[in-house]
Design a protein around this motif. Sequence first.
Motif, mmCIF file in Angstrom:
data_model
loop_
_atom_site.group_PDB
_atom_site.id
_atom_site.type_symbol
_atom_site.label_atom_id
_atom_site.label_comp_id
_atom_site.label_asym_id
_atom_site.label_seq_id
_atom_site.Cartn_x
_atom_site.Cartn_y
_atom_site.Cartn_z
ATOM 1 N N ALA A 103 -1.310 -8.498 0.613
ATOM 2 C CA ALA A 103 -1.654 -7.119 0.264
ATOM 3 C C ALA A 103 -2.504 -7.043 -0.996
ATOM 4 O O ALA A 103 -3.377 -6.193 -1.102
ATOM 5 N N LYS A 104 -2.284 -7.934 -1.952
ATOM 6 C CA LYS A 104 -3.079 -7.900 -3.177
ATOM 7 C C LYS A 104 -4.525 -8.291 -2.897
ATOM 8 O O LYS A 104 -5.456 -7.663 -3.398
ATOM 9 N N ASP A 105 -4.720 -9.321 -2.073
ATOM 10 C CA ASP A 105 -6.075 -9.738 -1.735
ATOM 11 C C ASP A 105 -6.780 -8.700 -0.870
ATOM 12 O O ASP A 105 -7.991 -8.510 -0.974
ATOM 13 N N ALA A 106 -6.024 -8.027 -0.013
ATOM 14 C CA ALA A 106 -6.610 -7.035 0.885
ATOM 15 C C ALA A 106 -6.825 -5.692 0.205
ATOM 16 O O ALA A 106 -7.519 -4.834 0.736
ATOM 17 N N GLY A 107 -6.209 -5.476 -0.945
ATOM 18 C CA GLY A 107 -6.351 -4.210 -1.645
ATOM 19 C C GLY A 107 -5.445 -3.123 -1.102
ATOM 20 O O GLY A 107 -5.722 -1.942 -1.276
ATOM 21 N N THR A 108 -4.359 -3.502 -0.428
ATOM 22 C CA THR A 108 -3.448 -2.517 0.157
ATOM 23 C C THR A 108 -2.059 -2.580 -0.472
ATOM 24 O O THR A 108 -1.087 -2.164 0.137
ATOM 25 N N ALA B 240 -13.956 -3.073 0.935
ATOM 26 C CA ALA B 240 -15.138 -2.213 0.870
ATOM 27 C C ALA B 240 -14.912 -0.909 1.637
ATOM 28 O O ALA B 240 -15.293 0.169 1.165
ATOM 29 N N VAL B 241 -14.286 -0.987 2.802
ATOM 30 C CA VAL B 241 -13.995 0.225 3.579
ATOM 31 C C VAL B 241 -13.005 1.104 2.832
ATOM 32 O O VAL B 241 -13.162 2.323 2.783
ATOM 33 N N ASN B 242 -11.994 0.502 2.228
ATOM 34 C CA ASN B 242 -11.017 1.284 1.450
ATOM 35 C C ASN B 242 -11.661 1.932 0.245
ATOM 36 O O ASN B 242 -11.308 3.053 -0.126
ATOM 37 N N ARG B 243 -12.590 1.240 -0.379
ATOM 38 C CA ARG B 243 -13.280 1.802 -1.537
ATOM 39 C C ARG B 243 -14.139 2.990 -1.109
ATOM 40 O O ARG B 243 -14.198 4.008 -1.799
ATOM 41 N N LEU B 244 -14.822 2.871 0.042
ATOM 42 C CA LEU B 244 -15.644 3.982 0.525
ATOM 43 C C LEU B 244 -14.785 5.182 0.928
ATOM 44 O O LEU B 244 -15.194 6.325 0.765
ATOM 45 N N ALA B 245 -13.607 4.912 1.463
ATOM 46 C CA ALA B 245 -12.716 5.996 1.873
ATOM 47 C C ALA B 245 -11.964 6.601 0.693
ATOM 48 O O ALA B 245 -11.294 7.611 0.849
ATOM 49 N N GLY B 246 -12.053 5.971 -0.470
ATOM 50 C CA GLY B 246 -11.385 6.484 -1.655
ATOM 51 C C GLY B 246 -9.906 6.198 -1.686
ATOM 52 O O GLY B 246 -9.146 6.904 -2.332
ATOM 53 N N ARG B 247 -9.462 5.158 -1.001
ATOM 54 C CA ARG B 247 -8.040 4.840 -0.933
ATOM 55 C C ARG B 247 -7.569 3.905 -2.035
ATOM 56 O O ARG B 247 -6.386 3.770 -2.250
ATOM 57 N N SER C 49 -10.495 0.093 -10.527
ATOM 58 C CA SER C 49 -10.334 -1.128 -11.307
ATOM 59 C C SER C 49 -9.919 -2.276 -10.395
ATOM 60 O O SER C 49 -9.349 -2.078 -9.340
ATOM 61 N N ARG C 50 -10.199 -3.502 -10.834
ATOM 62 C CA ARG C 50 -9.879 -4.659 -10.028
ATOM 63 C C ARG C 50 -8.386 -4.968 -10.050
ATOM 64 O O ARG C 50 -7.871 -5.571 -9.139
ATOM 65 N N SER C 51 -7.692 -4.581 -11.107
ATOM 66 C CA SER C 51 -6.251 -4.837 -11.182
ATOM 67 C C SER C 51 -5.524 -3.527 -11.421
ATOM 68 O O SER C 51 -6.083 -2.558 -11.913
#
Length: 124
Positions: free
Chosen positions: A23-28, A93-100, A104-106
């Motif tokens: 989850a940390k690597d995936a950003g979820t 990238a998709v999560n960043r575009l969706a605003g989820r 920040s990186r951490s």
Amino acid sequence: MLDTIALCFVGFWLLAAGSYRHAKDAGTLHDARLRGGLKLLGTAVLLLALSGCGTQITGERIVRLLGAASIGGIALNLILSVRASAAFAPLRAVNRLAGRTRTSRSAAPAVRAPAYQAANSRAR
């Protein structure tokens, strides 16, 4: 057969993105609903791979699915063991575009330790 391998790879990739371990690597990491949705979508893609791998529901279809799942799973395992953060870059990238996700990186900002704590830790 190649399409079944690709579908199995994508299904396992979605399951890995939904797991807590990656989850940390995936950003979820902070979105439990997104992780649950990714797991559900990964399961649906694997079921789609079962429906599209050839003949009628016989032993041959099961053997084809298990072979394709083995090839896709091994390929994903090799990629995740070497570059997990690069493997989940499209999802981030998709999560960043969706605003989820956060910008920040951490999740926690970096905090500098006071000088007396750093000096005490070196003296021990």
